[in-house]
Design a protein around this motif. Structure first.
Motif, mmCIF file in Angstrom:
data_model
loop_
_atom_site.group_PDB
_atom_site.id
_atom_site.type_symbol
_atom_site.label_atom_id
_atom_site.label_comp_id
_atom_site.label_asym_id
_atom_site.label_seq_id
_atom_site.Cartn_x
_atom_site.Cartn_y
_atom_site.Cartn_z
ATOM 1 N N LEU A 87 0.807 -1.208 0.000
ATOM 2 C CA LEU A 87 0.000 0.000 0.000
ATOM 3 C C LEU A 87 0.848 1.269 0.000
ATOM 4 O O LEU A 87 1.799 1.399 0.768
ATOM 5 N N ARG A 88 0.449 2.211 -0.853
ATOM 6 C CA ARG A 88 1.147 3.500 -0.910
ATOM 7 C C ARG A 88 0.767 4.379 0.272
ATOM 8 O O ARG A 88 1.507 5.311 0.622
ATOM 9 N N GLU A 89 -0.396 4.132 0.836
ATOM 10 C CA GLU A 89 -0.873 4.846 2.010
ATOM 11 C C GLU A 89 -1.836 3.925 2.749
ATOM 12 O O GLU A 89 -2.275 2.907 2.203
ATOM 13 N N PRO A 90 -2.187 4.238 4.005
ATOM 14 C CA PRO A 90 -3.012 3.319 4.788
ATOM 15 C C PRO A 90 -4.371 3.031 4.153
ATOM 16 O O PRO A 90 -4.904 3.842 3.404
ATOM 17 N N ALA A 91 -4.927 1.878 4.498
ATOM 18 C CA ALA A 91 -6.216 1.462 3.954
ATOM 19 C C ALA A 91 -7.319 2.457 4.290
ATOM 20 O O ALA A 91 -8.285 2.607 3.524
ATOM 21 N N SER A 92 -7.179 3.175 5.389
ATOM 22 C CA SER A 92 -8.194 4.162 5.786
ATOM 23 C C SER A 92 -8.320 5.294 4.770
ATOM 24 O O SER A 92 -9.359 5.965 4.701
ATOM 25 N N SER A 93 -7.294 5.495 3.934
ATOM 26 C CA SER A 93 -7.344 6.530 2.904
ATOM 27 C C SER A 93 -8.400 6.237 1.848
ATOM 28 O O SER A 93 -8.794 7.128 1.096
ATOM 29 N N SER A 94 -8.855 4.985 1.793
ATOM 30 C CA SER A 94 -9.889 4.612 0.825
ATOM 31 C C SER A 94 -11.158 5.417 1.018
ATOM 32 O O SER A 94 -11.970 5.556 0.091
ATOM 33 N N ARG A 95 -11.333 5.996 2.184
ATOM 34 C CA ARG A 95 -12.561 6.738 2.481
ATOM 35 C C ARG A 95 -12.634 8.070 1.729
ATOM 36 O O ARG A 95 -13.655 8.747 1.754
ATOM 37 N N ARG A 96 -11.536 8.451 1.044
ATOM 38 C CA ARG A 96 -11.576 9.640 0.185
ATOM 39 C C ARG A 96 -12.318 9.369 -1.125
ATOM 40 O O ARG A 96 -12.733 10.305 -1.808
ATOM 41 N N ALA A 97 -12.448 8.109 -1.500
ATOM 42 C CA ALA A 97 -13.044 7.772 -2.796
ATOM 43 C C ALA A 97 -14.564 7.903 -2.764
ATOM 44 O O ALA A 97 -15.208 7.701 -1.728
ATOM 45 N N ASP A 98 -15.128 8.251 -3.914
ATOM 46 C CA ASP A 98 -16.588 8.277 -4.050
ATOM 47 C C ASP A 98 -17.122 6.897 -4.433
ATOM 48 O O ASP A 98 -18.198 6.495 -4.004
ATOM 49 N N ILE A 99 -16.346 6.191 -5.249
ATOM 50 C CA ILE A 99 -16.727 4.865 -5.739
ATOM 51 C C ILE A 99 -15.552 3.920 -5.530
ATOM 52 O O ILE A 99 -14.405 4.281 -5.809
ATOM 53 N N VAL A 100 -15.835 2.721 -5.035
ATOM 54 C CA VAL A 100 -14.816 1.679 -4.897
ATOM 55 C C VAL A 100 -15.231 0.498 -5.764
ATOM 56 O O VAL A 100 -16.379 0.064 -5.726
ATOM 57 N N ILE A 101 -14.274 -0.005 -6.563
ATOM 58 C CA ILE A 101 -14.559 -1.148 -7.431
ATOM 59 C C ILE A 101 -13.581 -2.274 -7.099
ATOM 60 O O ILE A 101 -12.364 -2.079 -7.119
ATOM 61 N N VAL A 102 -14.130 -3.442 -6.786
ATOM 62 C CA VAL A 102 -13.312 -4.637 -6.599
ATOM 63 C C VAL A 102 -13.131 -5.263 -7.981
ATOM 64 O O VAL A 102 -14.092 -5.688 -8.615
ATOM 65 N N THR A 103 -11.889 -5.281 -8.465
ATOM 66 C CA THR A 103 -11.613 -5.690 -9.841
ATOM 67 C C THR A 103 -11.144 -7.150 -9.913
ATOM 68 O O THR A 103 -10.755 -7.749 -8.915
ATOM 69 N N LYS A 104 -11.187 -7.681 -11.141
ATOM 70 C CA LYS A 104 -10.694 -9.031 -11.439
ATOM 71 C C LYS A 104 -11.398 -10.098 -10.614
ATOM 72 O O LYS A 104 -10.786 -11.085 -10.177
ATOM 73 N N CYS A 105 -12.688 -9.896 -10.397
ATOM 74 C CA CYS A 105 -13.477 -10.869 -9.646
ATOM 75 C C CYS A 105 -13.775 -12.094 -10.503
ATOM 76 O O CYS A 105 -13.858 -11.995 -11.730
ATOM 77 N N PRO A 106 -13.975 -13.264 -9.881
ATOM 78 C CA PRO A 106 -14.486 -14.398 -10.644
ATOM 79 C C PRO A 106 -15.890 -14.077 -11.149
ATOM 80 O O PRO A 106 -16.650 -13.357 -10.493
ATOM 81 N N LYS A 107 -16.220 -14.602 -12.307
ATOM 82 C CA LYS A 107 -17.513 -14.274 -12.915
ATOM 83 C C LYS A 107 -18.693 -14.797 -12.110
ATOM 84 O O LYS A 107 -19.798 -14.274 -12.215
ATOM 85 N N ASN A 108 -18.451 -15.823 -11.323
ATOM 86 C CA ASN A 108 -19.553 -16.439 -10.574
ATOM 87 C C ASN A 108 -19.616 -15.979 -9.117
ATOM 88 O O ASN A 108 -20.181 -16.671 -8.263
ATOM 89 N N ILE A 109 -19.024 -14.842 -8.809
ATOM 90 C CA ILE A 109 -19.041 -14.348 -7.435
ATOM 91 C C ILE A 109 -20.482 -14.159 -6.956
ATOM 92 O O ILE A 109 -21.309 -13.577 -7.668
ATOM 93 N N ASP A 110 -20.789 -14.655 -5.755
ATOM 94 C CA ASP A 110 -22.169 -14.594 -5.265
ATOM 95 C C ASP A 110 -22.348 -13.471 -4.250
ATOM 96 O O ASP A 110 -21.383 -12.820 -3.826
ATOM 97 N N GLU A 111 -23.591 -13.240 -3.864
ATOM 98 C CA GLU A 111 -23.913 -12.130 -2.968
ATOM 99 C C GLU A 111 -23.311 -12.327 -1.583
ATOM 100 O O GLU A 111 -22.966 -11.352 -0.908
ATOM 101 N N ILE A 112 -23.190 -13.565 -1.144
ATOM 102 C CA ILE A 112 -22.601 -13.822 0.171
ATOM 103 C C ILE A 112 -21.150 -13.345 0.195
ATOM 104 O O ILE A 112 -20.707 -12.666 1.132
#
Length: 334
Positions: free
Chosen positions: A172-197
């Motif tokens: 990490l270039r900066e702490p994970a708490s810095s993520s709260r500056r973002a308006d949108i967060v996208i989890v990338t490279k997910c498996p196509k069959n990822i479920d809601e759980i």
């Protein structure tokens, strides 16, 4: 490399403290920031290495370019030039970097430019004859001299920022708490069959603010490979053995994809943004075709003009894409 990082663990608290203090000083307006009237959309990450920023930039270009005049602004990592440059037909990866060159070669209806100083870059863009109506900024989350209109933060499904540590022990270039500056967060490279759980478990791990929007995306590989603007069906191409050449932060995704398709290939792996030279291929079988990424293609054809070099295009699929598209379009319209 992992052992080396463990040896540098004692530096991690110092790096953490420096980044936290820097962010506090920006939050308190001790350091100057600049905000522009023109819509600015930033695509960035917390971790070093690839999280899929370039495919996301291309997704936004495809979404917006029919309605708006678009410019992309990048640092131009690895270029041999400095300052502000607008790409043209003579530009090379040495002039503007490999990812901006990819954008320029792929899209003829946008402005592609580079500048280490994003504020300076935008000021220059706004002074050209026909300035853009929307600016997409690649890899700018840590560039806090600029206040983005809309900030999109990417995190890799296989290495969520919530599971990582700051440099040098982690990525990490900066702490994970810095993520709260973002308006949108996208989890990338997910498996196509990822479920809601699984999605809900990730959402809880990321610990986002209520106002932040969370999306999940996956990579879609093209059904064709491309050589010299000519398409060949992927299933036909992989009937013969080939050489995979990659210069990525991580090649795991494409290697897994090819392995799952039972491809017979040799892999020549290089560091991200590698500047290829002929010596890199002295021991490569000259009778085999080469498959590479779209980013590396423009560099390889320059040094291996007589070889058959193909690239495998990729696109991004966003879960709940209609909602995501609406958020982007509503921001640009306002």
């Amino acid at each position: 490399m992992k052992l080396f990082r463990k040896l540098l663990f004692f530096l991690t608290p110092l790096y953490y403290l420096i980044t936290v203090v820097r962010n506090i000083l920006y939050d308190l307006s001790f350091y100057k920031t600049t905000k522009f009237q023109v819509p600015t959309i930033g695509i960035g990450n917390l971790a070093v290495g690839g999280t899929g920023k370039s495919p996301m930039v291309e997704y936004l270009i495809d979404l917006l370019s029919n309605k708006y005049s678009i410019a992309t602004l990048s640092r131009g990592y690895g270029r041999n030039t400095k300052s502000f440059i607008i790409a043209n037909e003579k530009s090379t990866h040495s002039d503007i970097g490999d990812e901006p060159l990819q954008f320029y070669n792929k899209y003829n209806n946008i402005i592609v430019c580079v500048d280490n100083n994003r504020v300076n870059g935008i000021n220059n863009l706004l002074q050209i004859n026909k300035p853009p109506s929307v600016i997409l900024l690649d890899d700018c989350f840590q560039h806090r001299k600029l206040t983005l209109g809309l900030s999109i933060l990417l995190t890799d499904y296989s290495n969520l920022f919530s599971n990582d540590y700051v440099l040098p022990f982690g990525n990490l270039r900066e702490p994970a708490s810095s993520s709260r500056r973002a308006d949108i967060v996208i989890v990338t490279k997910c498996p196509k069959n990822i479920d809601e759980i699984r999605k809900n478990k990730i959402k809880n791990k990321l610990n986002l603010k209520l106002s932040q929007k969370l999306f999940f995306s996956s990579i879609e590989y093209s059904k064709s490979v491309i050589f010299n603007n000519t398409k060949t069906q992927f299933n036909n191409f992989i009937k013969d053995k080939f050489i995979l050449v990659t210069g990525l932060a991580s090649s795991d995704h494409i290697v897994d994809y090819l392995a799952n398709n039972k491809c017979d290939f040799e892999h020549k792996e290089f560091n991200d943004h590698h500047d290829y030279i002929l010596k890199d291929f002295e021991k490569v079988n000259p009778s085999l075709n080469i498959l590479t990424t779209e980013k590396d293609y423009a560099k390889l054809i320059k040094i291996l003009p007589k070889r058959k070099i193909y690239y495998l295009p990729i696109t991004v699929n966003i879960d709940s894409n209609k909602l995501f598209d609406k958020l982007i379009l509503d921001y640009c319209n306002n």
